[in-house]
Design an enzyme around this catalytic site. Structure first.
Site, PDB file in Angstrom:
ATOM      1  N   GLY A  14       0.807  -1.223   0.000  1.00 56.62           N
ATOM      2  CA  GLY A  14       0.000   0.000   0.000  1.00 56.62           C
ATOM      3  C   GLY A  14       0.835   1.265   0.000  1.00 56.62           C
ATOM      4  CD  GLN A  15      -1.779   6.497  -0.004  1.00 59.62           C
ATOM      5  OE1 GLN A  15      -1.163   7.273  -0.719  1.00 59.62           O
ATOM      6  NE2 GLN A  15      -2.818   6.867   0.718  1.00 59.62           N
ATOM      7  NE  ARG A  98      -8.211   9.848  10.852  1.00 58.83           N
ATOM      8  CZ  ARG A  98      -8.284  11.099  11.303  1.00 58.83           C
ATOM      9  NH1 ARG A  98      -9.102  11.421  12.299  1.00 58.83           N
ATOM     10  NH2 ARG A  98      -7.530  12.035  10.764  1.00 58.83           N
ATOM     11  CD  GLN A 112      -3.002  -7.940  10.377  1.00 60.33           C
ATOM     12  OE1 GLN A 112      -2.634  -6.911  10.924  1.00 60.33           O
ATOM     13  NE2 GLN A 112      -3.048  -8.070   9.059  1.00 60.33           N
ATOM     14  N   GLY A 130      -3.471   1.374  10.924  1.00 65.95           N
ATOM     15  CA  GLY A 130      -4.746   1.221  10.198  1.00 65.95           C
ATOM     16  C   GLY A 130      -5.911   1.746  11.016  1.00 65.95           C
ATOM     17  CG  ASP A 159      -3.373  12.951  15.083  1.00 58.93           C
ATOM     18  OD1 ASP A 159      -4.030  13.323  14.110  1.00 58.93           O
ATOM     19  OD2 ASP A 159      -3.376  11.771  15.499  1.00 58.93           O
ATOM     20  CG  HIS A 187      -5.684   8.958  14.410  1.00 58.83           C
ATOM     21  ND1 HIS A 187      -5.042  10.146  14.116  1.00 58.83           N
ATOM     22  CD2 HIS A 187      -5.899   8.360  13.214  1.00 58.83           C
ATOM     23  CE1 HIS A 187      -4.881  10.243  12.808  1.00 58.83           C
ATOM     24  NE2 HIS A 187      -5.404   9.174  12.235  1.00 58.83           N
TER      25      HIS A 187
HETATM   26  N1  LIG Z   1      -3.105   6.502  12.428  1.00 59.52           N
HETATM   27  C1  LIG Z   1      -2.806   7.372  11.491  1.00 59.52           C
HETATM   28  O1  LIG Z   1      -2.336   8.491  11.772  1.00 59.52           O
HETATM   29  C2  LIG Z   1      -3.016   7.060  10.028  1.00 59.52           C
HETATM   30  C3  LIG Z   1      -2.505   7.931   9.060  1.00 59.52           C
HETATM   31  C4  LIG Z   1      -2.705   7.645   7.705  1.00 59.52           C
HETATM   32  C5  LIG Z   1      -3.412   6.506   7.330  1.00 59.52           C
HETATM   33  N2  LIG Z   1      -3.900   5.674   8.296  1.00 59.52           N
HETATM   34  C6  LIG Z   1      -4.610   4.442   7.937  1.00 59.52           C
HETATM   35  O2  LIG Z   1      -3.661   3.472   7.502  1.00 59.52           O
HETATM   36  C7  LIG Z   1      -4.315   2.496   6.692  1.00 59.52           C
HETATM   37  C8  LIG Z   1      -3.503   2.224   5.414  1.00 59.52           C
HETATM   38  O3  LIG Z   1      -3.466   3.364   4.606  1.00 59.52           O
HETATM   39  P1  LIG Z   1      -2.807   3.329   3.156  1.00 59.52           P
HETATM   40  O4  LIG Z   1      -2.928   4.715   2.625  1.00 59.52           O
HETATM   41  O5  LIG Z   1      -1.482   2.686   3.182  1.00 59.52           O
HETATM   42  O6  LIG Z   1      -3.855   2.395   2.398  1.00 59.52           O
HETATM   43  P2  LIG Z   1      -3.653   1.586   1.033  1.00 59.52           P
HETATM   44  O7  LIG Z   1      -5.024   1.199   0.576  1.00 59.52           O
HETATM   45  O8  LIG Z   1      -2.756   2.300   0.094  1.00 59.52           O
HETATM   46  O9  LIG Z   1      -2.890   0.285   1.523  1.00 59.52           O
HETATM   47  C9  LIG Z   1      -3.445  -0.623   2.395  1.00 59.52           C
HETATM   48  C10 LIG Z   1      -2.840  -1.974   2.076  1.00 59.52           C
HETATM   49  O10 LIG Z   1      -3.311  -2.884   3.075  1.00 59.52           O
HETATM   50  C11 LIG Z   1      -3.580  -4.109   2.432  1.00 59.52           C
HETATM   51  N3  LIG Z   1      -4.431  -4.947   3.262  1.00 59.52           N
HETATM   52  C12 LIG Z   1      -5.772  -4.936   3.368  1.00 59.52           C
HETATM   53  N4  LIG Z   1      -6.182  -5.918   4.199  1.00 59.52           N
HETATM   54  C13 LIG Z   1      -5.073  -6.527   4.649  1.00 59.52           C
HETATM   55  C14 LIG Z   1      -4.836  -7.613   5.527  1.00 59.52           C
HETATM   56  N5  LIG Z   1      -5.842  -8.268   6.106  1.00 59.52           N
HETATM   57  N6  LIG Z   1      -3.564  -7.980   5.764  1.00 59.52           N
HETATM   58  C15 LIG Z   1      -2.537  -7.338   5.168  1.00 59.52           C
HETATM   59  N7  LIG Z   1      -2.697  -6.316   4.313  1.00 59.52           N
HETATM   60  C16 LIG Z   1      -3.944  -5.916   4.061  1.00 59.52           C
HETATM   61  C17 LIG Z   1      -4.197  -3.698   1.098  1.00 59.52           C
HETATM   62  O11 LIG Z   1      -4.180  -4.753   0.144  1.00 59.52           O
HETATM   63  C18 LIG Z   1      -3.280  -2.528   0.719  1.00 59.52           C
HETATM   64  O12 LIG Z   1      -2.156  -2.958  -0.016  1.00 59.52           O
HETATM   65  C19 LIG Z   1      -5.721   3.048   6.443  1.00 59.52           C
HETATM   66  O13 LIG Z   1      -6.634   2.438   7.342  1.00 59.52           O
HETATM   67  C20 LIG Z   1      -5.576   4.522   6.771  1.00 59.52           C
HETATM   68  O14 LIG Z   1      -6.786   5.114   7.138  1.00 59.52           O
HETATM   69  C21 LIG Z   1      -3.711   5.931   9.624  1.00 59.52           C
HETATM   70  O1  LIG Z   2      -7.502  10.975   7.919  1.00 60.09           O
HETATM   71  C1  LIG Z   2      -7.381   9.809   7.533  1.00 60.09           C
HETATM   72  O2  LIG Z   2      -8.353   9.082   7.282  1.00 60.09           O
HETATM   73  C2  LIG Z   2      -6.002   9.246   7.353  1.00 60.09           C
HETATM   74  C3  LIG Z   2      -5.181   9.436   8.568  1.00 60.09           C
HETATM   75  O3  LIG Z   2      -5.791   8.922   9.709  1.00 60.09           O
HETATM   76  C4  LIG Z   2      -4.767  10.870   8.773  1.00 60.09           C
HETATM   77  O4  LIG Z   2      -4.882  11.382   9.883  1.00 60.09           O
HETATM   78  O5  LIG Z   2      -4.293  11.498   7.794  1.00 60.09           O
END
Ligand SMILES: NC(=O)c1ccc[n+]([C@@H]2O[C@H](COP(=O)([O-])OP(=O)(O)OC[C@H]3O[C@@H](n4cnc5c(N)ncnc54)[C@H](O)[C@@H]3O)[C@@H](O)[C@H]2O)c1
Ligand SMILES: O=C(O)C[C@H](O)C(=O)O
Length: 332
Positions: A14-15, A98, A112, A130, A159, A187
């Protein structure tokens, strides 16, 4: 040289992982003398993409990267890991909160948690990225009863970094000169970014940010709302959620957990609540912590104003509601 550490990153195709893997593999998290073996977990349809990520990691020619294990099998991914970045989950889209992701994501963290319980080292340090990160971390911990609850954390460092950047910009100083911003609670948009204990270093001397800014109205409104809504602002602009800054925050969080916080500085982490500051117990609540020898400790006896109290209560209530909803989803 030390024995290699096994580190798992989920959502590895993922990204966020695309930025995070490079930061981890080049030594910014576990130190410049610590070799690592990266375990990369994603779901079966993403194995082709993951292959490309593995090629790129090889092509980076990073001296500390002693091995890469790409897999779609949690039993392989979590085997003997010392650190876990749980990133893999669906991100929110424009217009969502969220917590709207709970039904899509919380079951991932049950599976997990079970895999960590079975296969990981018992002192594994787990960072849940996540979303909704706090409640996912709580569920993960519940399904890993052989691992201490203190080893499950949720990311609010993004944050904190956002808050620090807003204050530095307001004061016109480099971000490094600002410290001790606090993120309380979830969050989510109920989080409370609190500058009332923050410091700014000007000409070698620390001054309270509140004194330096002299604008309580801005601190209690524009500042708080900007940080609360920053994730949504990034999604509105990019049409995808934050990734580079999330990867940087994840690496900051894990580095401080492994290597410790600097004297006089604290950082914010979502950790299991013991009821400090009258937060609800048994939720993953973001507190200010200091870290020594791999153990975090909540900073105690900070003054809480009536304004802060209301916001702490609101974010705590939301976490209790999310906990209930998550349990219902899992037990359905
Ligand atoms: N806590 C924070 O501050 C914060 C900040 C940014 C993003 N996030 C969260 O992080 C998560 C990932 O974001 P992203 O932009 O990388 O998303 P993304 O969609 O680019 O990548 C997510 C990856 O997870 C994989 N995936 C899905 N289910 C899975 C599983 N059961 N086991 C393993 N891999 C699995 C997907 O195939 C994908 O490749 C999102 O839930 C997003 O909201 C949290
Ligand atoms: O806001 C979102 O959904 C992604 C991440 O949690 C963030 O804070 O940027």
């Amino acid at each position: 040289m030390a024995e290699p550490l096994r580190v798992v990153v989920t959502g590895a195709a993922g990204q966020i992982a695309y930025s995070l893997l490079y930061i981890v593999a080049k030594g910014d998290v576990f130190g410049p003398n610590q070799p690592i073996i990266l375990h990369l977990l994603d779901i079966p349809p993403m194995m082709g993409v993951l292959e490309g990520v593995v090629m790129e990691l090889a092509d980076c020619a990073l001296p500390l990267l002693h091995g890469v294990v790409p897999t779609d099998d949690p039993a392989v991914a979590f085997k003997d890991v010392t650190a876990a970045f749980l990133v893999g989950a669906m991100p929110r889209k424009q217009g969502m909160e969220r917590k709207d992701l709970l039904s899509a994501n919380v079951k991932i963290f049950k599976v997990q948690g079970e895999a960590l319980d079975k296969y990981a080292k018992k002192d594994v340090k787990v960072l849940v990225v996540g979303n909704p990160a706090n409640t996912n971390a709580l569920i993960c911990s519940r399904y890993a009863p052989s691992i201490p609850k203190e080893n499950f954390t949720a990311m609010t460092r993004l944050d904190q970094n956002r808050a620090q950047a807003q204050i530095a910009a307001k004061l016109g100083v480099p971000v490094r000169q600002v410290s001790n911003l606090i993120i309380w609670g979830n969050h989510s948009s109920t989080q409370f970014p609190d500058a009332s204990h923050a410091l700014v270093n000007i000409n070698g001397a620390n001054t309270a940010v509140v004194e330096a800014i002299k604008d309580a109205a801005w601190l209690n409104s524009v500042f708080v709302e900007t940080v609360q809504k920053r994730g949504a602002a990034v999604i509105n602009a990019r049409k995808m959620s934050s990734a580079m800054s999330a990867a940087k925050a994840a690496s900051d969080h894990m580095r401080d957990w492994f290597l410790g916080t600097e004297d006089g500085r604290f950082v914010s982490m979502g950790v299991i609540s013991d009821g400090s500051y009258c937060a609800p117990k048994d939720v993953i609540f973001s507190f200010p912590v200091t870290i020594k020898c791999g153990k975090w400790k909540i900073v105690q006896e900070l003054g809480i104003t009536d304004f802060a109290r209301k916001l702490l209560d609101a974010t705590g209530k939301e976490l209790e509601e999310e906990r209930q909803e998550a349990i219902q989803i899992i037990e359905a």
